[in-house]
Design an enzyme around this catalytic site. Sequence first.
Site, PDB file in Angstrom:
ATOM      1  N   GLN A 134       2.572  -0.126 -11.897  1.00  0.00           N
ATOM      2  CA  GLN A 134       3.442   1.220 -10.939  1.00  0.00           C
ATOM      3  C   GLN A 134       4.704   1.780 -11.549  1.00  0.00           C
ATOM      4  OE1 GLN A 134       2.261  -2.398  -9.848  1.00  0.00           O
ATOM      5  NE2 GLN A 134       0.258  -0.884  -9.006  1.00  0.00           N
TER       6      GLN A 134
ATOM      7  N   ASN B 292       0.854   4.586  -8.263  1.00  0.00           N
ATOM      8  CA  ASN B 292       0.327   3.758  -9.447  1.00  0.00           C
ATOM      9  C   ASN B 292       0.149   4.438 -10.730  1.00  0.00           C
ATOM     10  OD1 ASN B 292      -0.751   1.275  -8.220  1.00  0.00           O
ATOM     11  ND2 ASN B 292      -1.735   2.558  -6.608  1.00  0.00           N
TER      12      ASN B 292
ATOM     13  N   CYS C  52       5.216  -2.183  -3.288  1.00  0.00           N
ATOM     14  CA  CYS C  52       5.437  -2.623  -5.442  1.00  0.00           C
ATOM     15  C   CYS C  52       7.174  -3.708  -5.295  1.00  0.00           C
ATOM     16  CB  CYS C  52       5.024  -1.860  -6.062  1.00  0.00           C
ATOM     17  SG  CYS C  52       4.833  -3.233  -8.108  1.00  0.00           S
TER      18      CYS C  52
ATOM     19  N   ASN D 249       0.033  -2.786   1.821  1.00  0.00           N
ATOM     20  CA  ASN D 249      -1.219  -2.395   0.873  1.00  0.00           C
ATOM     21  C   ASN D 249      -2.265  -3.353   1.730  1.00  0.00           C
ATOM     22  OD1 ASN D 249       0.313  -4.613  -0.503  1.00  0.00           O
ATOM     23  ND2 ASN D 249       0.460  -2.931  -1.974  1.00  0.00           N
TER      24      ASN D 249
ATOM     25  N   ASN E 186      -7.056  -5.002  -2.918  1.00  0.00           N
ATOM     26  CA  ASN E 186      -6.734  -5.848  -3.621  1.00  0.00           C
ATOM     27  C   ASN E 186      -7.414  -7.129  -3.363  1.00  0.00           C
ATOM     28  OD1 ASN E 186      -4.211  -4.150  -5.051  1.00  0.00           O
ATOM     29  ND2 ASN E 186      -3.247  -4.092  -3.204  1.00  0.00           N
TER      30      ASN E 186
ATOM     31  N   GLU F 189      -6.903  -5.998  -9.012  1.00  0.00           N
ATOM     32  CA  GLU F 189      -5.871  -5.349  -7.985  1.00  0.00           C
ATOM     33  C   GLU F 189      -6.761  -3.294  -8.127  1.00  0.00           C
ATOM     34  OE1 GLU F 189      -0.915  -4.860  -8.708  1.00  0.00           O
ATOM     35  OE2 GLU F 189      -2.442  -3.926 -10.444  1.00  0.00           O
ATOM     36  N   ARG F 190      -6.342  -2.679  -6.746  1.00  0.00           N
ATOM     37  CA  ARG F 190      -6.800  -1.890  -5.913  1.00  0.00           C
ATOM     38  C   ARG F 190      -6.816  -0.336  -7.519  1.00  0.00           C
ATOM     39  NH1 ARG F 190      -5.147   0.673  -1.058  1.00  0.00           N
ATOM     40  NH2 ARG F 190      -2.680   0.748  -1.846  1.00  0.00           N
TER      41      ARG F 190
ATOM     42  N   GLY G 166       2.987  -8.689  -6.862  1.00  0.00           N
ATOM     43  CA  GLY G 166       4.347  -9.274  -6.166  1.00  0.00           C
ATOM     44  C   GLY G 166       3.737  -9.224  -4.293  1.00  0.00           C
ATOM     45  N   SER G 167       3.076  -7.635  -4.715  1.00  0.00           N
ATOM     46  CA  SER G 167       3.030  -7.894  -2.809  1.00  0.00           C
ATOM     47  C   SER G 167       1.498  -8.362  -2.126  1.00  0.00           C
ATOM     48  CB  SER G 167       2.574  -6.141  -2.513  1.00  0.00           C
ATOM     49  OG  SER G 167       1.341  -5.512  -3.615  1.00  0.00           O
TER      50      SER G 167
END
Length: 272
Positions: A46, A64, A73, A150, A183, A201-202, A211-212
């Site tokens: 990111q 992204n 993020c 997200n 995700n 990850e998406r 982290g998210s």
Amino acid sequence: MPLTFHKMHANGDDFVVIDARNSVNPVTGELARRLGDRHRGIGFNQLAVVLDCEDADARLEFWNADGSALDVCGSATRGAADRLMRETSRTLIVLRTQRGLLTCERTPSGTISVEMGQPLFNWADIPLAQALDTLTLPLPGDPAACSMGNPHCTFFVEDLSAVDIVTLGPRLETHPLFPRKTNVHFVQIIDRQHIRLRIWERNGAIPLGSGSCSCGAAVNGMRRGLLDNTVEVECDGGPVTVHWDGTGPVILSGPVEASFTGTIADHQLEPK
């Protein structure tokens, strides 16, 4: 004029911070895509752009590596916070994101914590393609879903090493149930205070951490009564800590490190 960037990582979850305060924001989706190319650009999971803000210490805009925008993020937020804290010799700052105002703090151990906002559980907020109970989705493996700004879809598995993430991840990311993709988490519960997490990850990658995603996975485990309110999330790149009291914001804590600082060549800044 060359543009300065800072390459950082959180347990290997790498990101770039560009400080565009007191200037025109130079970053577009096209530029983010070119900078995110690990062969011809800088390479990152990111990108966070630091901007001026009237009601916070700064505003963050996220991209992204494929040039798509995202609301938040966790790793890059903590990285930007670390830089701003060092700049101002403060241990607490507030940053504005699409998730609202996020309070960031340097803990006594030197790690950076951030209030990631409240998780969202309504099907329309994630979003899903239809009204469903987000605690148990009608997919093989009975995953749970939530949003941390997200979309996140969490599978709880007995043996993480047996999961073929490369095959399953893309299928689930693009499942019709997720109109904005998702995700995908695969979680093995070690005990009520410790999980092992691997991520698709998406937009297509297996990062060393996120982290998210760590927040989303822990929150979904807490919702199901599988985990305590504070959990160590062990990702491929290392651990972070997630705390959620069940009603307030999710708090993400962990280390961030600077890798290097550089300048982006003028020709990279020119529209293609």
